[in-house]
Motif scaffolding. Structure first.
Motif, PDB file in Angstrom:
ATOM      1  N   HIS A   1      -5.507  -3.774   1.354  1.00  0.00           N
ATOM      2  CA  HIS A   1      -4.239  -3.105   1.052  1.00  0.00           C
ATOM      3  C   HIS A   1      -3.217  -4.105   0.511  1.00  0.00           C
ATOM      4  N   CYS A   2      -3.218  -5.296   1.089  1.00  0.00           N
ATOM      5  CA  CYS A   2      -2.301  -6.332   0.596  1.00  0.00           C
ATOM      6  C   CYS A   2      -2.659  -6.754  -0.826  1.00  0.00           C
ATOM      7  N   VAL A   3      -3.951  -6.969  -1.078  1.00  0.00           N
ATOM      8  CA  VAL A   3      -4.391  -7.460  -2.373  1.00  0.00           C
ATOM      9  C   VAL A   3      -4.214  -6.403  -3.459  1.00  0.00           C
ATOM     10  N   LEU A   4      -4.590  -5.157  -3.149  1.00  0.00           N
ATOM     11  CA  LEU A   4      -4.611  -4.113  -4.167  1.00  0.00           C
ATOM     12  C   LEU A   4      -3.281  -3.394  -4.328  1.00  0.00           C
ATOM     13  N   HIS A   5      -2.557  -3.237  -3.209  1.00  0.00           N
ATOM     14  CA  HIS A   5      -1.368  -2.380  -3.238  1.00  0.00           C
ATOM     15  C   HIS A   5      -0.097  -3.097  -2.806  1.00  0.00           C
ATOM     16  N   ARG A   6      -0.198  -4.398  -2.571  1.00  0.00           N
ATOM     17  CA  ARG A   6       0.949  -5.228  -2.243  1.00  0.00           C
ATOM     18  C   ARG A   6       1.700  -4.744  -1.010  1.00  0.00           C
ATOM     19  N   SER A   7       0.940  -4.218  -0.031  1.00  0.00           N
ATOM     20  CA  SER A   7       1.511  -3.831   1.271  1.00  0.00           C
ATOM     21  C   SER A   7       2.730  -2.931   1.124  1.00  0.00           C
ATOM     22  N   ASP A   8       2.580  -1.874   0.317  1.00  0.00           N
ATOM     23  CA  ASP A   8       3.728  -1.000   0.107  1.00  0.00           C
ATOM     24  C   ASP A   8       3.964  -0.038   1.259  1.00  0.00           C
ATOM     25  N   GLY A   9       3.115  -0.128   2.302  1.00  0.00           N
ATOM     26  CA  GLY A   9       3.365   0.655   3.501  1.00  0.00           C
ATOM     27  C   GLY A   9       2.700   2.011   3.527  1.00  0.00           C
ATOM     28  N   LEU A  10       2.034   2.410   2.416  1.00  0.00           N
ATOM     29  CA  LEU A  10       1.404   3.724   2.429  1.00  0.00           C
ATOM     30  C   LEU A  10       0.234   3.771   3.407  1.00  0.00           C
ATOM     31  N   LEU A  11      -0.584   2.714   3.448  1.00  0.00           N
ATOM     32  CA  LEU A  11      -1.704   2.669   4.386  1.00  0.00           C
ATOM     33  C   LEU A  11      -1.175   2.103   5.691  1.00  0.00           C
ATOM     34  N   HIS A  12      -0.720   2.980   6.559  1.00  0.00           N
ATOM     35  CA  HIS A  12      -0.005   2.501   7.735  1.00  0.00           C
ATOM     36  C   HIS A  12      -0.825   2.563   9.008  1.00  0.00           C
ATOM     37  N   GLU A  13      -1.959   3.267   8.996  1.00  0.00           N
ATOM     38  CA  GLU A  13      -2.664   3.469  10.256  1.00  0.00           C
ATOM     39  C   GLU A  13      -4.154   3.652  10.009  1.00  0.00           C
ATOM     40  N   MET A  14      -4.969   3.083  10.908  1.00  0.00           N
ATOM     41  CA  MET A  14      -6.414   3.299  10.864  1.00  0.00           C
ATOM     42  C   MET A  14      -6.861   3.910  12.176  1.00  0.00           C
ATOM     43  N   ASN A  15      -7.761   4.900  12.063  1.00  0.00           N
ATOM     44  CA  ASN A  15      -8.237   5.632  13.232  1.00  0.00           C
ATOM     45  C   ASN A  15      -9.756   5.618  13.286  1.00  0.00           C
ATOM     46  N   ILE A  16     -10.274   5.905  14.452  1.00  0.00           N
ATOM     47  CA  ILE A  16     -11.684   6.257  14.593  1.00  0.00           C
ATOM     48  C   ILE A  16     -11.753   7.560  15.355  1.00  0.00           C
ATOM     49  N   GLY A  17     -12.824   8.295  15.125  1.00  0.00           N
ATOM     50  CA  GLY A  17     -12.988   9.582  15.787  1.00  0.00           C
ATOM     51  C   GLY A  17     -13.144  10.688  14.769  1.00  0.00           C
ATOM     52  N   PRO A  18     -13.542  11.888  15.222  1.00  0.00           N
ATOM     53  CA  PRO A  18     -13.742  13.013  14.306  1.00  0.00           C
ATOM     54  C   PRO A  18     -12.468  13.344  13.547  1.00  0.00           C
ATOM     55  N   GLY A  19     -12.607  13.566  12.236  1.00  0.00           N
ATOM     56  CA  GLY A  19     -11.453  13.934  11.427  1.00  0.00           C
ATOM     57  C   GLY A  19     -10.391  12.875  11.375  1.00  0.00           C
ATOM     58  N   ALA A  20     -10.804  11.598  11.463  1.00  0.00           N
ATOM     59  CA  ALA A  20      -9.815  10.528  11.525  1.00  0.00           C
ATOM     60  C   ALA A  20      -8.988  10.439  10.259  1.00  0.00           C
ATOM     61  N   TYR A  21      -9.513  10.946   9.142  1.00  0.00           N
ATOM     62  CA  TYR A  21      -8.769  10.872   7.895  1.00  0.00           C
ATOM     63  C   TYR A  21      -7.781  12.014   7.742  1.00  0.00           C
ATOM     64  N   GLU A  22      -7.823  13.024   8.640  1.00  0.00           N
ATOM     65  CA  GLU A  22      -6.971  14.188   8.489  1.00  0.00           C
ATOM     66  C   GLU A  22      -5.656  14.003   9.239  1.00  0.00           C
ATOM     67  N   LEU A  23      -4.645  14.713   8.795  1.00  0.00           N
ATOM     68  CA  LEU A  23      -3.383  14.729   9.509  1.00  0.00           C
ATOM     69  C   LEU A  23      -3.499  15.611  10.737  1.00  0.00           C
ATOM     70  N   ASP A  24      -2.658  15.373  11.734  1.00  0.00           N
ATOM     71  CA  ASP A  24      -2.587  16.267  12.868  1.00  0.00           C
ATOM     72  C   ASP A  24      -2.142  17.641  12.388  1.00  0.00           C
ATOM     73  N   PRO A  25      -2.621  18.730  13.031  1.00  0.00           N
ATOM     74  CA  PRO A  25      -2.243  20.072  12.577  1.00  0.00           C
ATOM     75  C   PRO A  25      -0.731  20.260  12.480  1.00  0.00           C
ATOM     76  N   ALA A  26       0.025  19.646  13.401  1.00  0.00           N
ATOM     77  CA  ALA A  26       1.479  19.800  13.379  1.00  0.00           C
ATOM     78  C   ALA A  26       2.104  19.177  12.146  1.00  0.00           C
ATOM     79  N   GLN A  27       1.398  18.201  11.539  1.00  0.00           N
ATOM     80  CA  GLN A  27       1.933  17.514  10.371  1.00  0.00           C
ATOM     81  C   GLN A  27       1.469  18.131   9.059  1.00  0.00           C
ATOM     82  N   GLN A  28       0.490  19.036   9.126  1.00  0.00           N
ATOM     83  CA  GLN A  28      -0.041  19.611   7.902  1.00  0.00           C
ATOM     84  C   GLN A  28       0.906  20.646   7.338  1.00  0.00           C
ATOM     85  N   SER A  29       0.878  20.792   6.022  1.00  0.00           N
ATOM     86  CA  SER A  29       1.748  21.735   5.332  1.00  0.00           C
ATOM     87  C   SER A  29       0.891  22.626   4.468  1.00  0.00           C
ATOM     88  N   SER A  30       1.410  23.828   4.199  1.00  0.00           N
ATOM     89  CA  SER A  30       0.671  24.746   3.326  1.00  0.00           C
ATOM     90  C   SER A  30       0.787  24.348   1.860  1.00  0.00           C
TER      91      SER A  30
END
Length: 498
Positions: free
Chosen positions: A231-260
């Motif tokens: 992220h630092c090399v490619l995107h200059r740490s612009d803050g978009l990649l802020h969190e890494m998870n493990i577990g089912p659906g780790a790439y998805e937002l929490d339902p409360a954060q999802q929008s239509s």
């Protein structure tokens, strides 16, 4: 001496045959030389000498030709003038994309302006989030390019200098060079069940937070560090990649954060996450040395220990570095929970994250490993109808447990039909014969001895050891949906009348 003179007299087409056979099997001259060296380091041709042989500038000794022939599971006499060669070889790129595309006609309805209006409404009505749609776009792009992203590979090589393996101390040093200062945080211990776990995040520019749980898994810690370095090399740490998870659906937002509605930031973040993840794999497993490692160990999953990476990183990189292009890869938690997918050979999905299916086939290796109480790895030969004649697949699946205590199944496999056709085998006839045999025996059958011998030769040419193990097991019929089950009796009661 007489044998060498005979070879010289009959070697006019030898170089052409070697070159065509090498290209047919997607090997570079470096790959072929390395394979020969492992068989006999004293007689193996160097890359430069192999180049001269292919151009007709040199004639190998009979002993050297024997080594080359062993790589391709042929007799030395096959390379001589009086042995006919199959038709000229033009390697095909294979199926572009995970599934067949559709013609975009009439073209005016598929203009950029119209799609920008229609796609958000389509996603809103189907309940698909912008993040899910982004994952679908990225996967299609990845499969269309057959996992080749040379710019990302070069960026990773520049940072890691193609070193394999990289130690944890090496990774911490590389992170520090990118201005990342490591801090630690703790999370409460999970109770039983299926969980997601935040493993790391950027708290501020230069402030990298690592979960204390990573101390127990140096290979996972190295992966998190590699992603943030990317992220630092490619995107200059612009803050978009802020969190890494493990577990089912780790790439998805929490339902409360999802929008239509579609959030353009979600799509951009998903793309940058993919780039950083691909960079991480290339940094930890640089293409050339990792291919050499896998080649020495027959693409065994356990090679991940020698590379100092997690099994998932090693298996995903197999699909990138292998000279054989027709791979697939699944990273699954439970049916309906796919963390990662790659389908460079166009294999259908047994299920998907966009919607649950009522009749998933339970005979896919990835399903069986999830549901059966077994550990270790398992190889499986599978037959699957894909838009016509059946195709033959082999995969290696392994069950692992992540840091959050969730069971996962990693599955890497290959489509065997292109390899069979490259060796002059009648792939449609062979797969149809094996399918009928499986149907007549309830869905599983021993591979006939003559066919097994041919496929064993294929396994040795491809240099994939788990394919040899799979051939010792019964072949299984699988299908993309239970409603089209080819077994007799069919797997689902509702299919009995079809």
């Amino acid at each position: 001496m007489r044998q060498e003179q005979s070879l010289l007299r009959k070697s006019h087409f030898l170089g052409t045959k070697i070159r065509n056979l090498r290209k047919r099997n997607h090997l570079t001259m470096e790959d072929l030389s390395a394979r020969c060296i492992r068989l006999d380091p004293e007689l193996a041709p160097s890359v430069s000498y192999l180049s001269m042989i292919e151009r007709g500038k040199r004639t190998p000794s009979y002993a050297m030709l024997q080594v080359i022939a062993d790589v391709f599971q042929k007799s030395p006499e096959w390379f001589l003038d009086d042995a006919p060669e199959e038709e000229a070889i033009v390697p095909e790129k294979g199926n572009r994309g995970g599934i067949s595309g559709m013609p975009l006609e009439p073209g005016f309805l598929f203009s950029g302006d119209i799609l920008q209006i229609a796609i958000p409404e389509m996603l809103s009505q189907t309940g698909i989030s912008g993040r899910q749609f982004a994952q679908l776009l990225i996967r299609a792009y990845q499969e269309h390019h057959q996992n080749h992203f040379p710019d990302l590979e070069r960026a990773a090589d520049d940072i890691g200098n193609k070193q394999l393996p990289l130690s944890l101390e090496d990774m911490l040093d590389l992170a520090a060079r990118q201005g990342l200062k490591v801090h630690w945080f703790q999370t409460p211990k999970n109770e039983s069940g299926t969980h997601r776990l935040v493993t790391s995040f950027l708290d501020a520019p230069g402030k990298l937070m690592l979960n204390d749980a990573l101390r127990s898994s140096p290979t996972r810690m190295k992966y998190d560090l590699a992603v943030h370095i990317g992220h630092c090399v490619l995107h200059r740490s612009d803050g978009l990649l802020h969190e890494m998870n493990i577990g089912p659906g780790a790439y998805e937002l929490d339902p409360a954060q999802q929008s239509s509605s579609v959030n353009a930031q979600d799509i951009l973040q998903a793309w940058r996450s993919f780039e950083a993840s691909f960079f991480a794999g290339a940094l930890l497993c640089p293409k050339v040395p990792f291919r050499q490692l896998l080649d020495r160990y027959g693409y065994e999953v356990d090679a991940h220990r020698l590379a100092g990476v997690t099994p998932s990183v090693a298996m995903r990189r197999m699909t990138v570095v292998s000279p054989y292009p027709h791979w697939h890869y699944f990273d699954a938690y439970t049916p309906g929970k796919l963390k990662a997918v790659y389908r460079g050979n166009g294999i259908p999905l047994p299920w998907g994250n966009m919607r649950e299916v009522a009749d998933p086939c339970q005979h896919w290796s990835v399903f069986r490993m999830i549901t059966e109480p077994r550990q270790g790895s398992a190889a499986q030969i599978s037959l699957l109808d894909v838009n016509g004649p059946p195709r033959l697949y082999c995969c290696e699946s392994v069950k692992v447990t992540d840091l959050a205590g969730n069971n996962r199944v990693l599955c890497a496999g290959i489509d065997l039909n292109p390899a069979m056709e490259a060796q002059g085998m009648d792939a449609p006839a062979m797969t149809q014969e094996l399918k009928q045999l499986c149907v007549s025996r309830g869905g599983e059958a021993d591979i006939p001895a003559a066919m097994r011998r041919q496929l064993l030769m294929l396994a040795r040419i491809l240099n994939i050891h788990w394919l040899e193990r799979g051939l010792q097991q019964q072949a299984r019929l699988i299908c993309s949906r239970g409603a089209v089950c080819p077994r007799e009796p069919k797997c689902y009661g509702a299919c009995q009348a079809t």
